[in-house]
Structure formats: structure tokens, C-alpha cells
Write a protein that holds these residues in place. Structure first.
Motif, PDB file in Angstrom:
ATOM      1  N   PHE A  87      40.135  31.973  36.674  1.00  0.00           N
ATOM      2  CA  PHE A  87      40.788  30.942  37.483  1.00  0.00           C
ATOM      3  C   PHE A  87      40.105  29.597  37.226  1.00  0.00           C
ATOM      4  CE2 PHE A  87      37.328  32.424  40.216  1.00  0.00           C
ATOM      5  CZ  PHE A  87      36.816  31.248  40.729  1.00  0.00           C
ATOM      6  N   GLU A  88      40.873  28.525  37.397  1.00  0.00           N
ATOM      7  CA  GLU A  88      40.376  27.179  37.125  1.00  0.00           C
ATOM      8  C   GLU A  88      40.725  26.258  38.283  1.00  0.00           C
ATOM      9  OE1 GLU A  88      42.221  26.064  33.461  1.00  0.00           O
ATOM     10  OE2 GLU A  88      40.949  27.359  32.226  1.00  0.00           O
ATOM     11  N   ASN A 117      45.682  30.042  37.699  1.00  0.00           N
ATOM     12  CA  ASN A 117      45.326  31.342  37.103  1.00  0.00           C
ATOM     13  C   ASN A 117      44.616  32.246  38.102  1.00  0.00           C
ATOM     14  OD1 ASN A 117      46.381  30.481  34.652  1.00  0.00           O
ATOM     15  ND2 ASN A 117      44.404  29.780  33.880  1.00  0.00           N
ATOM     16  N   VAL A 118      45.121  32.252  39.327  1.00  0.00           N
ATOM     17  CA  VAL A 118      44.511  33.075  40.375  1.00  0.00           C
ATOM     18  C   VAL A 118      45.211  34.430  40.438  1.00  0.00           C
ATOM     19  CG1 VAL A 118      44.057  33.280  42.853  1.00  0.00           C
ATOM     20  CG2 VAL A 118      43.855  31.051  41.724  1.00  0.00           C
ATOM     21  N   GLN A 119      44.427  35.502  40.330  1.00  0.00           N
ATOM     22  CA  GLN A 119      44.921  36.866  40.530  1.00  0.00           C
ATOM     23  C   GLN A 119      43.912  37.609  41.389  1.00  0.00           C
ATOM     24  OE1 GLN A 119      45.758  38.922  36.850  1.00  0.00           O
ATOM     25  NE2 GLN A 119      47.057  37.276  36.043  1.00  0.00           N
ATOM     26  N   LEU A 142      41.942  47.822  37.174  1.00  0.00           N
ATOM     27  CA  LEU A 142      42.354  48.049  35.795  1.00  0.00           C
ATOM     28  C   LEU A 142      43.399  47.001  35.428  1.00  0.00           C
ATOM     29  CD1 LEU A 142      43.050  51.410  34.067  1.00  0.00           C
ATOM     30  CD2 LEU A 142      44.818  49.660  33.985  1.00  0.00           C
ATOM     31  N   VAL A 143      43.255  46.418  34.255  1.00  0.00           N
ATOM     32  CA  VAL A 143      44.242  45.500  33.696  1.00  0.00           C
ATOM     33  C   VAL A 143      44.444  45.892  32.245  1.00  0.00           C
ATOM     34  CG1 VAL A 143      44.777  43.136  33.018  1.00  0.00           C
ATOM     35  CG2 VAL A 143      43.681  43.582  35.219  1.00  0.00           C
ATOM     36  N   LEU A 152      36.744  42.713  34.567  1.00  0.00           N
ATOM     37  CA  LEU A 152      38.146  42.566  34.177  1.00  0.00           C
ATOM     38  C   LEU A 152      38.283  41.503  33.096  1.00  0.00           C
ATOM     39  CD1 LEU A 152      39.921  42.604  37.664  1.00  0.00           C
ATOM     40  CD2 LEU A 152      39.970  44.411  35.935  1.00  0.00           C
ATOM     41  N   PRO A 153      39.242  41.655  32.196  1.00  0.00           N
ATOM     42  CA  PRO A 153      39.459  40.609  31.190  1.00  0.00           C
ATOM     43  C   PRO A 153      39.936  39.328  31.872  1.00  0.00           C
ATOM     44  CG  PRO A 153      41.229  42.226  31.124  1.00  0.00           C
ATOM     45  CD  PRO A 153      40.183  42.782  32.040  1.00  0.00           C
TER      46      PRO A 153
END
Length: 1019
Positions: A435-436, A453-455, A532-533, A714-715
Motif C-alpha cells: 500500500f502507498e 493499493n490497500v488489501q 494465501l494469495v 504475502l506478495p
């Protein structure tokens, strides 16, 4: 032992076996017609067989409803019960298997499955000497068999899943045209299938939207059934909930809860946010924010717009918004997907004031009616909505979904800094890396920080910001990639999604991917970190249906499942292809220059790059290198309108709500902790599990958020990039339709309204699609153009329109792999060029897709076009509209300049309310008080044409025509100029009067055709 004939009057079937089968198929077709009617809405389809529906089936099958229930059972018994009361599904199964998996005809198992659902509806009833959960005995009695009929149980277990799977597949093949499939069972594999259809009645399914609104669930959320149980329990056990006594009774039985939760999960995933009564009861009218991110050669931007979910009142898009200045001003909303209406133009709105103040919107001329309001927040979560292809404001973040966060940085420095820092701490430990943050971005209001880019992959165990606590604990998410607009979820095979899973109740998880048709295991992933991704792009999956299942711990029953449907241009959408309009450009009328239509011309027709007929206008002007717009540019500062009523000291503005929580006396945490702001009444709900084993003490607020799982491994989130080639392939799959499907695909490449317009124009200009436009130049409908081999000025042939990958593979097999070259383009899909070939090979290639071969395509098309002056005369006129402000297009500098006078001939951009119109007026219009409303490019070139000039100039040594940026050639002039080189005009810098001006360059046009184009534009 009991026989069904004692209860329903079932008798031995009459007639021969062929006669019984024909009668069965008649009833089977009636079930399909009545239970699964054609629909334009993406609604879940249930085989909910209440008596009135069974009567309709009987009328459709035999013209009357007498003894409808008995008749249906008799028909099914006639093909399933043989002599000696031997039960067999052989005939139905063989006929079902014989149907192609892609068939659009109803499967011949529907009537039998209807009877299985009737048996499921009898479960739970007392009496009859049967246990409430006894299913097979009830089905046996319906069919006149003994309660413990072994053949029935064996055959049903052997074939039930296949039959229901074919029903689901049939509905999917129809692309949701008869509803979305719902026959899935997480537990009780065989009995669970009919129960999934019969357990919850339609009236109760509709009432579920009350619960969704009441607990702040977002439309389209895909929660695991387990995560919905707490909400259902609170709602169904509350004396004030809008639900039936039957559903309450079912919920009181523990064996029904899993199934009810699974049905609620399906309904939530399909919910579009609409339900007037639910909205009015709990939330009133609500205005929300919708955001898009844009990147390109013009830079990056953050585009905001306002959106509404209309409630109860008839919506026509004409609204009023309350300005900070204290007046109501007109504002228009346009319909989008899933019941959302949004502003299509936003540059006039001051979104800083919208974020800071209370926004009030009402229907035009409806004072005192329902208002839509948006209250300011210190933190604004925006969740990516697949249906909108945009980020939509939500109450809180969701696990696994792409999100944005707007965080206020105004106010006291300590509060502002503390908010941003705490959000960073939460995301660092609970969100996927990558995230940025930014505070400087075109379109981002001052005083706000944007997190991109938030997950989120887990919830913080404590934070004072309710917006950062997801509602779910375990989540399986299928996201990313290019989603193809449809009533069912499907992705591009070229740009497939990725799988994201997070489990907070267990450390170990397992995810499987199987072929939905044959249940063959394709891949399995395991993780002992709770997350998992994984992308699926490397698995080489082809067009087809796949099922993803999430297993937690050592469980063998999946916690959550999801479907992945992959489609490409190789497997067209039969529904949209059949409904797509047949559009061509009819140049019998000059209007055909800028809009396609279903009217087929008799003299000149343009279809893709193929042209039938010619205007043959003689060349009378020479293209020259002189620039007519070499005057000094003038800058035009737009004044943005402030919206909202801010109060700097109110918590409504600052977001510093004082939430009063109930006293905690220890013990087990409640399912939810609900608090209310003592100042403004804002209600916040915290899931109780987020506070498990933690004391609600003030010192916890100051500690770094703690997560149950680790996200660092996580990637990182990669910048989402969808290629133009995948987008074009998706359009080949769709074939045509309303402009909304075109917009949905475009927004996944870049989200801005400007890009959506450029995307459509680019594909139209290249000859890949035809677009029907309204008089203002806005797209209404589109259609994929026929495949064409269009020759460029270099002698190569370009593939345009509906070419498929198998055809291209066949070309390479026939004439060699190097015959087709793929040339990537920055601002459009790749060019696919065919090298010089023999006439025989060229004919072979054309026959693969029944393609037209067009030598010298640019010259042929240019010779068919009318003069621009004739186009201007044919544009529809209206009375000169009123306006608040206006700008005139200054031909001397090719820029807009403010003006208060529109009484002269020329091109104008006028503003009324928040709406902009582009109009053109000639001398006759000035005399008659009229104006032509058209697109911006056409109005500009018409203004130049009126004084015998052109905005283009020609460089003979490089054979290129240039025009200032924003003044590209209108309509089919653009397509003809592009056809010479085969690619879109390229950006170019030209020195004009001592300053650099950005232009567009059309390549490979020799002097002869540059002269013809100049003649068409100036005479």
C-alpha cells in the motif's frame, strides 16, 4: 409403509413409454418457462414451488390447473418408476448427459428436480409418522414408493449432483438471462441441493435486504455463510425485525442454520443495494462517493463523483444539490450498474467542500421530499465494486478486496498526524504489503491523504477507527484481472483474476481449484500462516468454469466456495451477440459520419473498414503546412462550486465523534458492540470478536494494533494493469450491447470519464467497433464490426473487427508463424499486420472469418465521406438553451476563452448548473435563435469550416497531418485518416509562435489524399 397414492392420488402411468416421455418433456419445458422466466435483471433463480407456481406450470403444460400437484408427480413417476415399482433415473440421466454442455435448451431433468424440491418443502412438518429431517421417505411417498426404497436413495445420491449441475450450467450458458444459479450445497451434499431451493420462501428472501441495510452490509459483498450467522441471529431473534414467523421457526432449528446462512450469502452477493422500504426505514436517502484512479501520458489523477441509490421515488436523473452559498442548484445524475446513479461530470464540483461538509441532494422541484445526505468522515473507505468498475464508499474495509482510504489531515496537527500514523500502523500489520500514501495528486482535495493499493487480510484486535475493522473473519476472494460485464461473474481468459484467502479462526488453510464440469482437481494450495494469495494466470486455464473452495484447519467441508468463469473471444456470449444491434454507418445522410445506426443505406455504407459506395467529391484545395491557430493561448480558470455546510467545531465535520459504548462487565463478548455519538447520533457497530480476550481500557488505544496472523510474507500488491488486447478480446466475446458494457470494460483499464470516452473512440476509429451516438456525441449502443483485412499505405493488411485466436492460429499454421506481426501500441490495442501474401493465401485468410478484403482502405473510405459543411447542415437544431456561463472556441489560438455573448456564429461550451453542452451556431442559427448540440470535436471543426479554414496542417516531407490536441478529426474522418497508417494518431510537440503545442499526428497520408481531406474539411 405409506404410498404416495394414498395422499396425492398418484396412479399408475397411462400410455406407452414414448407417450409418457413426450408428456414429461412438455411438463419439463413448462417448468423451465414458469420457474426460470426470461429476465433483464441479474437475480438469483430458485425453484421455489409454491402452489400458485405449480398451477402456472400445469396451465403452461396442459392448459388447466386442475390437480396440478398430482399431475406433475404422475408425469415424473411415468418416466422414473418402472413395472413392479422399480425406481430408475436412467432415462432422465441419459437424456441429460446427451445434451451438449454449452446447450441453451432446458435440460430434461427439471420436472424431476421439481418433485425433489416438493419433497424438501415437506420437511420440518410434524405428523405423518416421519421425522422432520426425513427427506428420502417424503420423496418416496410422493412417487408412490415405499419409505425405505433403496433404489431411489441409491440413484438419487448417484445422480442428483449431476442433474443440479446441469441446471446451473444451463443458467450460466444463458448468461443470467433466466436468473443466476443458486443450487449449491456446502453440507448434506445430496439433500442440501433441493433444500437450498425450498427452505427460504421468496418473500423472506426479499426481506433479507432489511438485514443488509440494518447492519451496514455492502451490496455485492461475498461473505462466508459462517460470518453471516451472527447477523442473522440478531435479526431473526429481534422482536422488531421484518421477517416471517416461518423463517424464525426455521432459524430456531440448528440443522437449518447453515442452509439459511448459505442462502443469505447468495442473496447478499447478488444484492444491488436496492430496496426502497429498507433504505427509508433505516438510513433514509444516502449519497456516497465513487472514485476512479487514472494513469496515462497526461499523468495520474484521482477522480471523484457523487452517487445515489434511489429510494422509492421515480428517478429521472434531474436532481438539485445544496451549495455552500445557500441555494439549490440543478445537477444531473446518469444511471450506472446495479441501481447506482452517478454524476457524469465532476470538474465543476469542489470535492474538498464535499468531503468536509454535509451534502444534501433532492429531486428537482421536490422541496420537502426525501433528501439524500452524505455526512463527513475522518476516514473514508472506498471498496472496489466490480459492477461499477470503480471504488465505492463503504462503512468499513472488507477482507481481500482492493480498496482506497481517504484520511483527513486537516484539523489540529496532533489529531491529523495521529490519524494518519494510526492508519499506517493498522495497515502495516493487517494489510497486504504494497500500500502507498500520497497527498499530492491531481483531483485529490487538499487536506486529505490517500492510501492506495490497500488489501486488508486480517482485522486489528483494537483500533478506535471502526472503518478499519472488517466484518468477516474468514474470507475467500476472487478479484483482479479483467471482469467481463455480464449478469453472471466472469473474467477474461487472457487476463484472469487471482485468489486471495484469509482465515483468522485457524492457522492452516487449503484452497483447491477444480474443473466445475468434471470435478477434476487442477491445483491445490496450502498455507500455515492463515493467508494465501496466488494468481491463476500461470496455470494455462482455457475458457471454462472452475470452482475454488476454501478449507480451514482439518475440515473436509469447505468454509466458502466461489466460481471462476473464464471467457474469451473464442467463445462468444450467445445472449449478447443475439441481442446486439446490427450497426453500420449510413452515409446516405451526412449524420452517418458521426453515428452508426440500424438503418441500412442504399448508396454508401461503411461497415468496419469495408465501404460500399463512394461520394467521389473532387479535390479543390491543397493541404498546406501553414498553421491557422498560431495566436497566443489564453488560460481559462474554472471556478469550482462549493457544496456542503461545514461547521469547523462539529464532530460531523471533524470526524471526532464521541461514541458512547455500553459498559463491559467481563465474560464472553457479545456478537456486536453498538455505540452512538453523543453529539450527532452516528451509530457505529463493532464486531464483538474483535474485542475477544481484550479489556476495553484506554491504554490499548495507544498501543500498536495487533493481528492474529502475519501478512508480511504475502506478495506485495502489484499495480493493476489491464492490457488493451484483453479488453478488445472481451468485446469480441460480448459482440455488442448497451454503452454501459463498453464503459465497464474501459474503466478497468483506467477509471476516468475522459478515458472511457477515449477508449470507445479509439476502438471505433480503428474499425473494431461501430457506435451509435446521440446528437451530443455520447455513446448509446455498440457492435463489434465484421472481421476485415484492411490494407495500409505500406501495403500490409491489418486485421480489424471480430478476429478470434483460433483463426489467427490457423493462419500461422497455413502460411507460416511469421506472417502475422503483432506491434504493441501505447494508446490502443496491438496492431496485427499480415505481410504481403499471394492472392490465394489472402483469400484463405479471409474465408476463416468471412472477412472482407479492402485494398487501400484509407483511400477507399476517404472517397466515400461527405463534406463537413453538409454534416453541419444535417445536425439537429434546438432552441438556443439558457446558460450560466459560456466559453467560445477561439480559432486563432485553438483554445477556449470565456465569453458572455453567444450571439455570433461559432463553437461554444456553455454551462448550466453542473452540466456542460457543446454547441455550434452558423449564421442561420443566429437569425433563428437556434443551435446545434454536438460533440466537442465536431463543433470545433464546424466553426473552422464556417470561415473556410481547417484546424489541420500538413507536413509533406513526413506525409503527416497534424491537428491540435483536443481537436482530433471527428467521426469517420478520423477513421479514414487512421486507416492509412493503421494506428491511432500519435502525440507530437510542435513549436507554434515560440511555444510548444501538443498535437496529434496522422501518419502515412500522401499529398493527394491530404488534399482531398482538406477539401472535405474546408469547402
Amino acid at each position: 409403509m405409506h404410498l404416495a397414492r394414498d395422499k396425492t392420488g398418484t396412479t399408475e402411468p397411462s400410455g406407452t413409454a414414448p407417450q409418457r416421455w413426450e408428456r414429461y418433456l412438455t411438463w419439463n419445458a413448462a417448468v423451465a418457462k414458469v420457474v426460470y422466466p426470461e429476465t433483464d435483471e441479474a437475480v438469483p433463480a430458485y425453484m421455489d414451488l409454491e402452489q400458485d407456481l405449480i398451477d402456472e406450470i400445469a396451465v403452461a403444460a396442459e392448459g388447466h390447473s386442475d390437480s396440478s400437484r398430482t399431475s406433475l408427480v404422475d408425469v415424473v413417476r411415468g418416466v422414473t418408476v418402472e413395472e413392479g415399482d422399480t425406481f430408475s433415473l436412467a432415462k432422465i440421466v441419459v437424456a441429460t448427459r446427451a445434451m451438449p454442455s454449452q446447450s441453451l435448451r432446458e435440460p430434461p431433468c427439471l420436472a424431476f428436480l421439481a418433485v425433489t424440491v416438493m419433497a424438501a418443502e415437506e420437511m420440518g412438518k410434524a405428523g405423518e409418522g416421519l421425522a422432520p429431517h426425513a427427506y428420502y421417505a417424503r420423496l418416496a411417498r410422493l412417487l408412490g414408493l415405499v419409505d425405505q426404497d433403496a433404489a431411489l436413495q441409491k440413484q438419487y445420491r448417484q445422480h442428483a449432483e449431476l442433474l443440479w449441475k446441469r441446471v446451473n450450467k444451463w443458467l450460466e450458458n444463458l448468461e443470467g438471462g433466466r436468473g443466476i444459479p443458486t443450487a449449491f450445497a456446502l453440507t448434506h451434499r445430496y439433500v442440501g441441493l433441493p433444500i437450498s431451493q425450498a427452505l427460504v420462501r421468496e418473500s423472506d428472501r426479499r426481506r433479507l435486504s432489511f438485514m443488509f441495510v440494518q447492519y451496514g452490509l455492502s451490496p455485492g459483498m461475498r461473505l462466508a455463510p459462517e460470518d453471516l450467522k451472527p447477523y442473522l441471529d440478531m435479526w431473526l431473534t429481534s422482536s422488531s425485525s421484518a421477517t416471517s414467523s416461518n423463517l424464525r421457526r426455521l432459524w430456531s432449528r440448528s440443522d437449518s442454520r447453515d442452509r439459511i446462512a448459505a442462502i443469505a450469502a447468495v442473496e447478499l452477493a447478488s444484492w444491488d443495494g436496492g430496496h426502497p422500504d429498507a433504505q427509508n426505514r433505516h438510513a433514509g436517502g444516502r449519497a456516497i462517493l465513487v472514485a476512479n484512479m487514472r494513469t496515462g501520458f497526461l499523468g495520474s489523477s484521482f477522480d471523484l463523483s457523487l452517487a445515489l441509490r434511489p429510494t422509492g421515488t421515480q428517478m429521472n436523473g434531474r436532481m438539485e444539490i445544496f451549495e455552500t452559498a445557500g441555494k439549490w442548484s440543478a445537477i444531473a445524475f446518469v444511471p450506472g450498474a446495479a441501481g447506482i446513479w452517478r454524476t457524469s461530470y465532476t470538474e465543476e464540483l469542489d470535492f474538498g467542500s464535499i468531503l468536509d461538509g454535509l451534502v444534501r441532494i433532492r429531486h428537482a422541484n421536490a422541496a420537502g421530499e426525501l433528501e439524500y445526505k452524505r455526512y463527513p468522515r475522518r476516514i473514508v473507505p472506498l471498496i472496489y465494486d466490480e459492477l461499477q468498475s470503480a471504488y465505492v464508499q463503504a462503512d468499513r474495509l472488507q477482507l481481500g478486496l482492493d480498496s482506497l482510504l481517504l484520511v483527513r489531515t486537516t484539523g489540529t496537527s496532533s489529531v491529523a498526524f495521529g490519524t494518519v500514523e494510526e492508519v499506517k500502523k493498522v495497515l502495516s500489520s493487517c494489510a497486504r504489503p504494497g500500500f502507498e500514501t500520497t497527498t499530492i495528486l491531481d483531483g485529490l482535495p487538499a487536506g486529505w491523504t490517500l492510501f492506495t493499493n490497500v488489501q486488508m487480510f486480517t482485522a486489528p484486535t483494537f483500533t478506535k477507527f471502526n472503518e478499519l475493522i472488517p466484518l468477516a473473519r474468514n474470507q475467500l476472494t476472487v478479484a483482479g484481472g479483467l471482469q467481463i460485464p455480464s449478469r453472471i461473474r466472469k473474467w477474461s481468459t487472457i487476463s484472469p483474476p487471482e485468489i486471495r484467502a484469509t482465515v483468522q479462526s485457524e492457522r492452516f488453510l487449503r484452497v483447491t481449484l477444480v474443473d466445475a464440469e468434471n470435478e477434476e482437481l487442477i491445483h491445490e494450495w496450502r498455507s500455515d500462516s492463515g493467508t494465501l494469495v496466488t494468481p491463476i494466470s500461470g496455470l494455462g486455464l482455457q475458457d471454462g468454469d472452475y470452482q475454488v473452495s476454501l478449507f480451514t484447519g482439518s475440515k473436509t467441508v469447505p468454509t466458502q466456495q466461489a466460481s471462476i468463469r473464464l471467457r474469451s473471444g473464442d467463445a462468444v456470449d450467445g445472449l449478447t451477440w443475439n441481442r446486439a444491434p446490427r450497426l453500420t454507418y449510413n452515409l446516405d445522410t451526412p449524420r452517418g459520419l458521426f453515428t452508426a445506426s440500424e438503418e441500412l443505406g442504399s448508396k454508401i455504407v461503411v461497415d468496419g473498414l469495408s465501404c460500399d459506395g463512394a461520394a467521389n467529391i473532387e479535390t479543390s484545395c491543397s493541404a498546406k503546412s501553414e498553421i491557422s491557430w498560431n495566436g497566443s493561448r489564453t488560460s481559462c480558470q474554472r471556478k469550482r462550486v462549493s457544496i456542503g455546510t461545514p461547521d469547523p467545531t462539529s464532530c460531523v465535520v471533524t470526524g471526532a465523534h464521541h461514541i458512547k459504548l455500553p459498559t463491559w462487565f467481563g465474560g464472553a463478548s457479545p456478537k456486536f458492540i453498538e455505540g452512538e455519538c453523543t453529539s450527532c447520533g452516528l451509530v457505529k457497530r463493532f464486531p464483538g470478536w474483535a474485542f475477544s480476550n481484550r479489556k476495553l481500557r484506554k491504554e490499548n488505544i495507544d498501543k500498536s494494533p495487533h493481528c492474529a496472523i502475519t501478512v508480511a510474507q504475502l506478495p506485495p500488491v502489484a499495480e493493476a494493469t489491464i492490457e488493451w488486447d484483453a479488453a478488445l478480446d472481451a468485446l469480441v466475446h460480448l459482440g455488442g450491447g448497451e454503452s454501459t458494457s463498453l464503459e465497464t470494460v474501459a474503466r478497468q483499464l483506467q477509471g476516468s470519464a475522459i478515458f472511457v470516452e477515449n477508449f470507445a473512440r479509439a476502438l471505433e476509429t480503428l474499425g473494431h467497433i461501430a457506435i451509435e451516438r446521440d446528437p451530443r456525441g455520447r455513446a448509446k449502443r455498440w457492435e463489434l464490426s465484421p472481421a476485415c483485412l484492411a490494407q495500409t499505405a505500406s501495403g500490409q493488411f491489418r486485421l480489424t473487427g471480430g478476429w478470434t485466436r483460433p483463426s489467427i492460429s490457423s493462419i500461422k499454421s497455413r502460411v507460416g508463424p511469421g506472417v502475422i506481426s503483432r506491434v504493441a501500441q501505447e494508446n490502443g490495442p496491438s496492431e496485427r499486420l499480415v505481410q504481403s501474401l499471394s492472392a490465394k493465401d489472402l483469400k484463405f485468410i479471409a474465408e476463416l472469418e468471412e472477412a472482407a478484403i479492402v485494398p487501400d482502405s484509407g483511400a477507399v473510405l476517404l472517397k466515400a465521406l461527405p463534406r463537413l459543411s453538409d454534416v453541419g447542415a444535417a445536425v439537429d437544431r434546438i432552441s438556443l438553451p439558457g446558460f450560466e456561463s459560456a466559453e467560445r472556441f477561439n480559432l486563432a489560438s485553438a483554445t477556449w476563452i470565456p465569453t458572455g455573448d453567444v450571439s455570433n456564429a461559432g463553437a461554444y461550451r456553455i454551462k448550466r448548473g453542473f452540466e456542460k453542452l457543446y454547441i455550434y451556431r452558423n449564421e442561420a442559427d443566429v437569425k433563428e435563435g437556434s443551435a446545434a448540440v454536438a460533440g466537442p470535436h465536431l463543433t470545433k471543426h464546424l466553426a473552422a469550416n464556417a470561415i473556410g479554414k481547417t484546424l489541420t496542417f500538413y507536413l509533406p516531407h513526413t506525409e503527416e497531418i497534424l491537428t491540435p490536441l483536443g481537436c482530433q478529426l471527428p467521426g469517420l474522418y478520423d477513421r479514414a485518416a487512421v486507416a492509412f497508417a493503421g494506428h491511432l494518431p500519435l502525440p507530437s510537440l510542435v513549436k507554434v509562435s515560440g511555444e510548444q503545442r501538443r498535437c496529434l499526428s496522422y501518419k502515412s497520408i500522401d499529398q493527394k489524399y491530404a488534399d482531398l481531406l482538406t477539401t472535405l474539411l474546408t469547402t
